[in-house]
Scaffold this active site. Structure first.
Site, PDB file in Angstrom:
ATOM      1  N   TYR A   1       9.397 -10.101   2.072  1.00  0.00           N
ATOM      2  CA  TYR A   1       8.405  -9.815   1.024  1.00  0.00           C
ATOM      3  C   TYR A   1       8.165 -11.073   0.186  1.00  0.00           C
ATOM      4  O   TYR A   1       7.020 -11.476  -0.051  1.00  0.00           O
ATOM      5  CB  TYR A   1       8.930  -8.660   0.169  1.00  0.00           C
ATOM      6  CG  TYR A   1       7.936  -8.088  -0.818  1.00  0.00           C
ATOM      7  CD1 TYR A   1       6.902  -7.253  -0.407  1.00  0.00           C
ATOM      8  CD2 TYR A   1       8.060  -8.353  -2.185  1.00  0.00           C
ATOM      9  CE1 TYR A   1       6.016  -6.705  -1.328  1.00  0.00           C
ATOM     10  CE2 TYR A   1       7.170  -7.807  -3.108  1.00  0.00           C
ATOM     11  CZ  TYR A   1       6.151  -6.986  -2.668  1.00  0.00           C
ATOM     12  OH  TYR A   1       5.273  -6.449  -3.588  1.00  0.00           O
TER      13      TYR A   1
ATOM     14  N   SER B   1       2.873 -10.916  -6.434  1.00  0.00           N
ATOM     15  CA  SER B   1       3.911 -10.149  -7.130  1.00  0.00           C
ATOM     16  C   SER B   1       4.671 -11.145  -7.985  1.00  0.00           C
ATOM     17  O   SER B   1       4.573 -12.361  -7.770  1.00  0.00           O
ATOM     18  CB  SER B   1       4.853  -9.549  -6.080  1.00  0.00           C
ATOM     19  OG  SER B   1       6.000  -8.987  -6.692  1.00  0.00           O
TER      20      SER B   1
HETATM   21  N1  LIG Z   1       4.344  -1.331  -7.204  1.00  0.00           N
HETATM   22  C1  LIG Z   1       4.915  -2.455  -7.625  1.00  0.00           C
HETATM   23  O1  LIG Z   1       5.871  -2.448  -8.402  1.00  0.00           O
HETATM   24  C2  LIG Z   1       4.367  -3.776  -7.154  1.00  0.00           C
HETATM   25  C3  LIG Z   1       4.848  -4.943  -7.749  1.00  0.00           C
HETATM   26  C4  LIG Z   1       4.367  -6.172  -7.335  1.00  0.00           C
HETATM   27  C5  LIG Z   1       3.391  -6.226  -6.357  1.00  0.00           C
HETATM   28  N2  LIG Z   1       2.929  -5.087  -5.776  1.00  0.00           N
HETATM   29  C6  LIG Z   1       1.890  -5.204  -4.750  1.00  0.00           C
HETATM   30  O2  LIG Z   1       0.789  -4.397  -5.112  1.00  0.00           O
HETATM   31  C7  LIG Z   1       0.018  -4.099  -3.941  1.00  0.00           C
HETATM   32  C8  LIG Z   1      -0.339  -2.622  -3.934  1.00  0.00           C
HETATM   33  O3  LIG Z   1       0.838  -1.868  -3.733  1.00  0.00           O
HETATM   34  P1  LIG Z   1       1.176  -0.531  -4.549  1.00  0.00           P
HETATM   35  O4  LIG Z   1       2.407  -0.811  -5.313  1.00  0.00           O
HETATM   36  O5  LIG Z   1      -0.021  -0.032  -5.235  1.00  0.00           O
HETATM   37  O6  LIG Z   1       1.638   0.440  -3.347  1.00  0.00           O
HETATM   38  P2  LIG Z   1       0.988   1.777  -2.739  1.00  0.00           P
HETATM   39  O7  LIG Z   1       1.804   2.084  -1.518  1.00  0.00           O
HETATM   40  O8  LIG Z   1       0.880   2.829  -3.777  1.00  0.00           O
HETATM   41  O9  LIG Z   1      -0.480   1.324  -2.307  1.00  0.00           O
HETATM   42  C9  LIG Z   1      -0.683   0.450  -1.236  1.00  0.00           C
HETATM   43  C10 LIG Z   1      -1.885   0.925  -0.427  1.00  0.00           C
HETATM   44  O10 LIG Z   1      -2.072   0.025   0.680  1.00  0.00           O
HETATM   45  C11 LIG Z   1      -2.370   0.781   1.839  1.00  0.00           C
HETATM   46  N3  LIG Z   1      -2.021   0.039   3.053  1.00  0.00           N
HETATM   47  C12 LIG Z   1      -0.791  -0.166   3.588  1.00  0.00           C
HETATM   48  N4  LIG Z   1      -0.894  -0.857   4.725  1.00  0.00           N
HETATM   49  C13 LIG Z   1      -2.212  -1.109   4.923  1.00  0.00           C
HETATM   50  C14 LIG Z   1      -2.946  -1.771   5.943  1.00  0.00           C
HETATM   51  N5  LIG Z   1      -2.331  -2.305   7.000  1.00  0.00           N
HETATM   52  N6  LIG Z   1      -4.294  -1.846   5.827  1.00  0.00           N
HETATM   53  C15 LIG Z   1      -4.928  -1.261   4.774  1.00  0.00           C
HETATM   54  N7  LIG Z   1      -4.293  -0.613   3.792  1.00  0.00           N
HETATM   55  C16 LIG Z   1      -2.948  -0.525   3.870  1.00  0.00           C
HETATM   56  C17 LIG Z   1      -1.553   2.044   1.672  1.00  0.00           C
HETATM   57  O11 LIG Z   1      -2.056   3.104   2.488  1.00  0.00           O
HETATM   58  C18 LIG Z   1      -1.669   2.316   0.182  1.00  0.00           C
HETATM   59  O12 LIG Z   1      -2.762   3.160  -0.094  1.00  0.00           O
HETATM   60  C19 LIG Z   1       0.873  -4.562  -2.769  1.00  0.00           C
HETATM   61  O13 LIG Z   1       0.371  -5.802  -2.298  1.00  0.00           O
HETATM   62  C20 LIG Z   1       2.251  -4.733  -3.369  1.00  0.00           C
HETATM   63  O14 LIG Z   1       3.017  -5.676  -2.653  1.00  0.00           O
HETATM   64  C21 LIG Z   1       3.402  -3.859  -6.159  1.00  0.00           C
END
Ligand SMILES: NC(=O)c1ccc[n+]([C@@H]2O[C@H](COP(=O)([O-])OP(=O)(O)OC[C@H]3O[C@@H](n4cnc5c(N)ncnc54)[C@H](O)[C@@H]3O)[C@@H](O)[C@H]2O)c1
Length: 272
Positions: free
Chosen positions: A156, A143
């Site tokens: 985080y 991130s």
């Molecule tokens: N959305 C943002 O603004 C943002 C910014 C920076 C980084 N991220 C990172 O992006 C990645 C994806 O997140 P997102 O934003 O798409 O969120 P999201 O919640 O839409 O998707 C995350 C997915 O991970 C799955 N998940 C959660 N725990 C799990 C586990 N223990 N085992 C397997 N799957 C699991 C969830 O069911 C979900 O489908 C994460 O690592 C998050 O930290 C997101």
């Protein structure tokens, strides 16, 4: 990996958000994709929707924080597709609040998914990518919170800084074998991360807190996950060490680096 067509990717956190956007991008580029996620209903819904477009996608339910489940999914995906070229360690969760108020189970859950989950993916998939001898690529999701650490997201930040470090190490270790490594550092993307508590297993305290209020504020200026997925695809094709969705966040990173330089100079002066 320059030519994605016909190659195989495993994506974790594939049922939603950035993972799902990336599955779509990779499938459009002709990849066969194994979709891994803890949320079974959402996973099956996403898989069947993408399969309907003619793509070769399969679903594997797994909790990335559990090494045996990751290993089993890797073995099953390899059996189903023959070989694996790309692993995208993307599943992630978050909690918010001051560090001195964070519970033991908050630490265990977020470290378990965001950090140990990436370690488990590396341990189960990298030896398989090495063994097929056709090269490949690893993408780990950190991130911008892996490069700058404002107040409020301490656990985080800890996990995302770690994922940046692991990815830099892994890139150096795998370069001689022709396997690329990228770390994805997104800014705000419009996903379901703000309700990450929906997937908090019982052993980590059970389903919990959601951050609906931030979600609504954030959504207005967040990127579409489809666009983030395209960034990941390009990062794999071009073997970029860092994948940035929001390069404009650079000013905040520059401020951190300037602080570090200022103190390097301070200590250099006082040493002499
Ligand atoms: N959305 C943002 O603004 C943002 C910014 C920076 C980084 N991220 C990172 O992006 C990645 C994806 O997140 P997102 O934003 O798409 O969120 P999201 O919640 O839409 O998707 C995350 C997915 O991970 C799955 N998940 C959660 N725990 C799990 C586990 N223990 N085992 C397997 N799957 C699991 C969830 O069911 C979900 O489908 C994460 O690592 C998050 O930290 C997101």
């Amino acid at each position: 990996v320059r030519e994605l067509r016909g190659r195989v990717a495993f994506v974790t956190g594939a049922a939603s958000g950035i993972g799902l956007g990336t599955v779509r991008s990779l499938a459009r580029a002709g990849m066969r994709v194994a979709m891994g996620d803890i949320e079974e209903a959402a996973l099956e819904k996403a898989r069947s929707e993408i399969a309907a477009s003619g793509a070769d996608v399969r679903a594997f339910r797994l909790d990335v924080s559990e090494p045996e489940q990751v290993e089993r999914a890797a073995a099953e995906a390899e059996r189903a597709f023959g070989r694996i070229h790309v692993i995208f360690n993307n599943a992630g969760v978050g909690v918010r609040g001051p560090l001195d108020e964070m519970s033991v189970s908050n630490w265990a859950w977020v470290v378990g998914v965001n950090l140990i989950g990436v370690a488990n993916g590396i341990r189960s998939f990298v030896p398989r990518i090495k063994a097929q001898g056709e090269g490949g690529h690893v993408v780990n999701t950190a991130s911008m919170a892996g490069l700058i650490a404002p107040a409020g997201l301490g656990i985080y930040n800890a996990t995302k800084y770690a994922v940046v470090g692991i990815s830099e190490t892994l890139r150096a270790e795998l370069a001689p074998q022709g396997i690329g490594v990228s770390v994805l550092c997104p800014g705000l993307v419009n996903t379901n991360i703000f309700t990450a508590g929906r997937n908090r297993p019982e052993r980590y305290g059970g389903p919990g807190e959601t951050l609906e209020s931030i979600r609504q504020a954030a959504q207005q200026r967040a990127m579409d996950p489809a666009e983030a997925g395209e960034c990941v695809r390009r990062g794999i094709e071009e073997d970029r060490p860092y994948i940035f969705t929001h390069p404009e966040i650079r000013a905040a990173f520059d401020a951190r680096v300037a602080n570090i330089h200022a103190d390097l100079e301070h200590w250099a002066r006082s040493a002499s």
